[in-house]
Design an enzyme around this catalytic site. Structure first.
Site, short mmCIF file in Angstrom:
data_model
loop_
_atom_site.label_atom_id
_atom_site.label_comp_id
_atom_site.label_asym_id
_atom_site.label_seq_id
_atom_site.Cartn_x
_atom_site.Cartn_y
_atom_site.Cartn_z
N LYS A 50 8.93 26.71 21.71
CA LYS A 50 9.34 25.38 21.25
C LYS A 50 8.59 24.29 22.03
O LYS A 50 8.15 23.29 21.45
CB LYS A 50 10.86 25.22 21.41
N GLN A 92 20.35 26.37 23.68
CA GLN A 92 19.79 27.68 23.32
C GLN A 92 20.89 28.74 23.38
O GLN A 92 21.67 28.79 24.33
CB GLN A 92 18.64 28.02 24.29
N ASP A 113 19.47 21.96 15.44
CA ASP A 113 19.65 23.37 15.06
C ASP A 113 20.39 23.50 13.72
O ASP A 113 20.39 24.57 13.12
CB ASP A 113 20.50 24.09 16.13
N1 GUN Z 1 18.85 31.79 19.78
C1 GUN Z 1 18.23 32.54 18.83
N2 GUN Z 1 17.88 31.77 17.78
C2 GUN Z 1 18.29 30.50 18.07
C3 GUN Z 1 18.20 29.25 17.38
O1 GUN Z 1 17.69 29.13 16.26
N3 GUN Z 1 18.73 28.19 18.03
C4 GUN Z 1 19.30 28.28 19.24
N4 GUN Z 1 19.81 27.18 19.79
N5 GUN Z 1 19.41 29.42 19.91
C5 GUN Z 1 18.89 30.52 19.32
#
Ligand code: GUN
Length: 271
Positions: A50, A92, A113
């Site tokens: 990211k 996350q 998200d």
């Molecule tokens: N952990 C695995 N996939 C994701 C996601 O799309 N967003 C977040 N915040 N955590 C994750």
């Protein structure tokens, strides 16, 4: 037959270039905060992807890394500060169970998200909202690579709140006919063989073997499984010999998820 590859990296690069144009119209760079609690290695690797994407498109990403023992109160306070200072904010996952209640403190307008109940409710009602990144990325990849789901029978394997359930809603809105299979489905192969479009988001390697796929079907493999043999998806590699089109792992859905997070952040900054 050998499947056409649905190249998520290439489509994500196109989206990133469109985002740079949108960002150039803004008075200041979009700001995204990523909160990590503890040291889950998969989380660390996702956050790195990211951060790199944010750097490429011109989003200012701030990584707030908290120790595993962080209290609920402390996390809630940080989220409330970031709601005011940032355009987009995500925590996350996975998060320790006792910290989960903090997630709904993210205000829906900052929830890049797309996990907040308000955003999920709007999705269900077909109203504009920040959409969950993985299912939104799958829709975008299909549309942009000329595999529109309209009129297709889509079979989803997996009913998570993050992928399977929101994807069922998005595919229905895109005029697919949708079947959702899960761990309690009897005779999974009977359903998967009916699919024109098969989406596998089970989180288990080898969930789908080649004999479970209708020849020529489009297969989207959402799995990211770290095994001794390296990173593998949820489909056996030999599915590529039966499918008409297939997303690779890595390089399929993963880059699209990140591109949708960048898109949601720019949208949040524009509003
Ligand atoms: N952990 C695995 N996939 C994701 C996601 O799309 N967003 C977040 N915040 N955590 C994750």
């Amino acid at each position: 037959m050998n499947a056409d590859i649905l190249d998520g990296r290439a489509v994500a690069a196109t989206i990133e270039s469109e985002l740079r144009t949108r960002i150039a119209q803004l008075a200041s760079a979009p700001r995204l905060a990523v909160v990590q609690v503890g040291d889950d290695p998969a989380s660390t690797s996702y956050i790195r992807a990211k951060s790199r994407a944010a750097e490429r498109v011109g989003i200012k990403l701030a990584h707030h890394h908290l120790p595993a023992g962080t209290s609920l109160k402390k996390l809630k306070t940080l989220i409330e500060q970031l709601n005011s200072s940032e355009h987009g904010l995500l925590v996350q996952l996975p998060l320790p169970d006792k910290l989960e209640p903090a997630l709904t403190r993210i205000v829906p307008e900052r929830d890049v998200d797309g996990f907040h109940p308000v955003n999920l409710g709007k999705l269900l009602r077909g109203e504009p909202a920040l959409r969950p990144c993985t299912p939104a990325g799958i829709m975008e990849l299909l549309e942009r690579s000329n595999h529109s789901p309209a009129g297709k029978h889509a079979v989803i394997v997996g009913r998570s709140n993050i992928v399977g359930k929101p994807l069922a809603v998005m595919l229905t809105q895109a005029n697919a006919t949708v079947t959702v299979c899960h761990t309690a489905t009897v005779e999974l192969a009977h359903h998967t063989r009916q699919a024109d479009l098969l989406i596998v988001a089970a989180g288990q390697p080898d969930t789908v073997a080649p004999e479970m796929v209708r020849p020529g079907a489009t297969v989207v493999d959402v799995g990211v499984n770290r095994t001794a043999a390296g990173l593998v998806g949820d489909c056996a590699p030999s599915v590529a010999e039966v499918a008409g089109a297939l997303t690779p792992v890595p390089g399929g859905v993963g880059p699209m998820t990140v591109a949708m997070l960048m898109t949601n952040t720019v949208t949040a900054a524009e509003d």
